[in-house]
Design a protein around this motif. Structure first.
Motif, PDB file in Angstrom:
ATOM      1  N   ASN A 209       1.851  -7.776   1.095  1.00 11.58           N
ATOM      2  CA  ASN A 209       1.502  -7.552   2.450  1.00 11.58           C
ATOM      3  C   ASN A 209       2.615  -6.462   2.765  1.00 11.58           C
ATOM      4  N   ALA A 210       3.740  -6.493   2.620  1.00 16.61           N
ATOM      5  CA  ALA A 210       4.777  -5.709   2.806  1.00 16.61           C
ATOM      6  C   ALA A 210       4.654  -3.954   2.259  1.00 16.61           C
ATOM      7  N   VAL A 211       4.070  -4.095   0.980  1.00 16.08           N
ATOM      8  CA  VAL A 211       3.765  -2.949   0.081  1.00 16.08           C
ATOM      9  C   VAL A 211       2.490  -2.450   0.848  1.00 16.08           C
ATOM     10  N   SER A 212       1.568  -3.024   1.064  1.00 22.05           N
ATOM     11  CA  SER A 212       0.260  -2.522   1.608  1.00 22.05           C
ATOM     12  C   SER A 212       0.718  -1.933   3.135  1.00 22.05           C
ATOM     13  N   ALA A 213       1.417  -2.390   3.778  1.00 23.60           N
ATOM     14  CA  ALA A 213       1.886  -1.977   5.300  1.00 23.60           C
ATOM     15  C   ALA A 213       2.510  -0.640   5.199  1.00 23.60           C
ATOM     16  N   ALA A 214       3.607  -0.871   4.084  1.00 18.44           N
ATOM     17  CA  ALA A 214       4.488   0.254   3.937  1.00 18.44           C
ATOM     18  C   ALA A 214       3.849   1.743   3.676  1.00 18.44           C
ATOM     19  N   MET A 215       2.636   1.377   2.763  1.00 18.24           N
ATOM     20  CA  MET A 215       1.961   2.731   2.303  1.00 18.24           C
ATOM     21  C   MET A 215       1.066   3.043   3.566  1.00 18.24           C
ATOM     22  N   ILE A 216       0.295   2.201   4.216  1.00 18.08           N
ATOM     23  CA  ILE A 216      -0.395   2.613   5.457  1.00 18.08           C
ATOM     24  C   ILE A 216       0.553   3.536   6.375  1.00 18.08           C
ATOM     25  N   VAL A 217       1.681   2.950   6.671  1.00 18.67           N
ATOM     26  CA  VAL A 217       2.532   3.759   7.681  1.00 18.67           C
ATOM     27  C   VAL A 217       2.964   4.923   6.924  1.00 18.67           C
ATOM     28  N   TRP A 218       3.160   5.201   5.753  1.00 21.76           N
ATOM     29  CA  TRP A 218       3.604   6.293   5.053  1.00 21.76           C
ATOM     30  C   TRP A 218       2.613   7.388   5.163  1.00 21.76           C
ATOM     31  N   PHE A 219       1.254   6.737   4.992  1.00 22.49           N
ATOM     32  CA  PHE A 219       0.317   8.008   5.058  1.00 22.49           C
ATOM     33  C   PHE A 219       0.076   8.449   6.394  1.00 22.49           C
ATOM     34  N   LEU A 220       0.141   7.612   7.378  1.00 23.76           N
ATOM     35  CA  LEU A 220       0.029   8.016   8.898  1.00 23.76           C
ATOM     36  C   LEU A 220       1.137   8.751   9.251  1.00 23.76           C
ATOM     37  N   MET A 221       2.327   8.651   8.841  1.00 19.46           N
ATOM     38  CA  MET A 221       3.455   9.537   8.994  1.00 19.46           C
ATOM     39  C   MET A 221       3.369  10.966   8.377  1.00 19.46           C
ATOM     40  N   ARG A 222       2.503  11.184   7.559  1.00 17.47           N
ATOM     41  CA  ARG A 222       2.131  12.542   6.829  1.00 17.47           C
ATOM     42  C   ARG A 222       0.827  12.986   7.143  1.00 17.47           C
ATOM     43  N   GLU A 223       0.141  12.152   8.085  1.00 11.69           N
ATOM     44  CA  GLU A 223      -0.997  12.833   8.239  1.00 11.69           C
ATOM     45  C   GLU A 223      -1.092  14.203   9.402  1.00 11.69           C
ATOM     46  N   GLU A 224      -1.903  14.964   9.237  1.00  9.60           N
ATOM     47  CA  GLU A 224      -1.946  16.019  10.415  1.00  9.60           C
ATOM     48  C   GLU A 224      -2.198  15.756  11.520  1.00  9.60           C
ATOM     49  N   GLU A 225      -1.693  16.440  12.510  1.00  9.88           N
ATOM     50  CA  GLU A 225      -1.993  16.254  13.888  1.00  9.88           C
ATOM     51  C   GLU A 225      -3.559  16.284  14.141  1.00  9.88           C
ATOM     52  N   PRO A 226      -3.970  15.571  15.264  1.00  8.39           N
ATOM     53  CA  PRO A 226      -3.213  14.634  16.230  1.00  8.39           C
ATOM     54  C   PRO A 226      -3.176  13.174  15.774  1.00  8.39           C
TER      55      PRO A 226
END
Length: 458
Positions: A209-226
């Motif tokens: 579960n920690a791995v899946s959460a880390a990947m989602i956060v990583w995707f969102l931190m690299r998403e384009e604005e907004p």
């Protein structure tokens, strides 16, 4: 009509054909949910084959308890999906960033709250649902360790809701593929290699579960604005929170009461002994897997409807409902038949105990083969939530499914006293709930399409 640019990972939900894009959006959702369920299924299978039926019963009996505890917060994540979808559909680009950061902040705080509350009350919860003395110590150990991963579970589910509201169901799926592989490998290492039994599978689940959460956060931190997540911007914007709760809390309360009714049923199963518990634990996995095909169409219709309803494209909303309904019914029915026909192989993955296998087969014939009926009320409920109506489907589902199940357990089941009589509550409740919620959908749809103004302040 929305002028928000669709990014390369996202699907344009407002224009073009519906059937193909909806199916492509739905498939990763179904696969993601199945992988989440397979975390628990892998736990159950590994301990069942290598640690015995008591350990399997301890792990399997926790599924309804866990669902009950986290249901409210996962309901709020439904609200997050709808709120961001409405902002996209209405073209309110300047408000999306605040909504994204509100969602992630709520997810993190919810996870911390669940961690401490669940860890402290694990034993009391299991005693409340009547876990037998021969498995309660193992069940408590599993549940306490499982709750350590609650912040990760919340971050994944809320973060995935953000991506899905943008039309991206692929990256949440990829996150769970990686986490699922890690979960299975760690199960084998910790249980077979290090002989950690129930503790081993719980630790593996937390890490995955920690791995899946880390990947989602990583995707969102690299998403384009907004849509980009900025960790330094943890915040809660009151209007977004209020709208998220308005949609999500009724869905969450429905989930809580629904899980409570299943916990009541699990308590009755517990009263039949550890063999009945183990048989249910083996068979219920396939209930969940098949349900997730319906749930994937739920999320699809809610995501598509929220954007198109905000864009005032009502004809498109009607088509979305029809595609999701028949998609949910036919896909679930196909999987129901698939698992029932191959029951000897599938149940054999969990146990070789003849008594346990017999009860597992009984559940398949009394529950799983009729499960496609859940699509009739699930799709209607999710479509209504996409149209900003959340309380009514929650109330009707609580009445038609949850209340009926509790009454059945306390009135009908004691009269017959058999496992088959207990399991028959599921198809009966699905028929009742499907009838009343579908009728409500058509009434609500006509009213909402007639009364929704051309310009709505989101």
């Amino acid at each position: 009509m929305s002028e928000i640019k669709q990014k390369k990972n996202n699907t344009d939900l407002l224009h073009g054909p519906l059937l193909g894009p909806m199916l492509r959006f739905t498939f990763p959702l179904a696969a993601s949910s199945m992988l989440q369920q397979l975390f628990n299924a892998a736990d159950t299978a590994v301990v069942g084959r290598f640690c015995g039926s008591e350990a399997m019963a301890a792990v399997g009996s926790n599924s309804s308890v866990i669902s009950l505890i986290i249901a409210l917060f996962l309901g709020v994540s439904v609200g997050a999906n709808v709120v961001i979808g409405r902002l996209i559909g209405g073209g309110h680009k300047n408000r999306i960033s605040d909504a994204v950061h509100t969602v992630i902040t709520v997810a993190f705080l919810s996870g911390i709250l669940l961690l401490f509350a669940g860890f402290v009350s694990a034993r009391s919860i299991l005693e409340l649902v009547g876990s037998p003395g021969d498995v309660i110590d193992l069940a408590e150990l599993y549940l306490r360790i499982y709750f350590v991963g609650m912040p990760f579970i919340m971050l994944y589910n809320f973060g995935a809701a953000i991506l899905r509201s943008m039309g991206d169901s692929r990256r949440p799926f990829l996150s769970l593929v990686a986490a699922g592989i890690i979960n299975v490998v760690l199960n084998i290492i910790l249980v077979v290699g290090f002989h950690l039994s129930v503790a081993g599978v719980a630790i593996a689940t937390v890490i995955s579960n920690a791995v899946s959460a880390a990947m989602i956060v990583w995707f969102l931190m690299r998403e384009e604005e907004p849509f980009r997540l900025h960790p330094q911007r943890f915040m809660i914007e009151k209007n977004h929170l209020a709208q998220m709760l308005a949609v999500g809390v009724p869905a969450g309360v429905q989930g809580v009461v629904f899980s409570l009714s299943n916990t009541v049923i699990q308590s009755a199963v517990n009263g039949l002994g550890s063999v009945a518990m183990a048989g249910t634990a083996a068979a219920v996995t396939f209930d969940y897997i098949c349900f997730y095909t319906v749930n994937a169409f739920n999320q699809t219709t809610m995501t598509y409807t929220s954007q198109n309803f905000a864009a005032k494209d009502f004809d498109r909303c009607k088509k979305i409902y029809r595609i999701a309904l028949w998609g949910g019914i036919l896909s679930c029915m196909a999987m129901n038949i698939f698992f029932v026909v191959g029951r000897e192989f599938w149940i054999g993955l969990f146990t070789k105990d003849p008594a346990v296998m017999e009860l597992a087969y009984s559940r398949l014939f009394h529950v799983l083969i009729f499960q496609w009926m859940v699509a009739t009320y699930e799709i209607a409920s999710s479509t209504m939530r996409g149209m900003n109506v959340s309380v009514l489907p929650a109330v009707l589902t609580i009445f038609g499914t949850c209340a009926l199940r509790v009454i059945w357990v306390h009135v009908v089941f004691p009269y017959f006293g058999s496992y088959e009589a207990l399991m028959s509550v599921y198809p009966v409740s699905w028929i009742v709930t499907g009838t009343i919620v579908t009728a409500a959908y058509f009434i609500v749809r006509n009213r909402q399409f007639r009364e929704t103004p051309l310009h709505e302040d989101l």
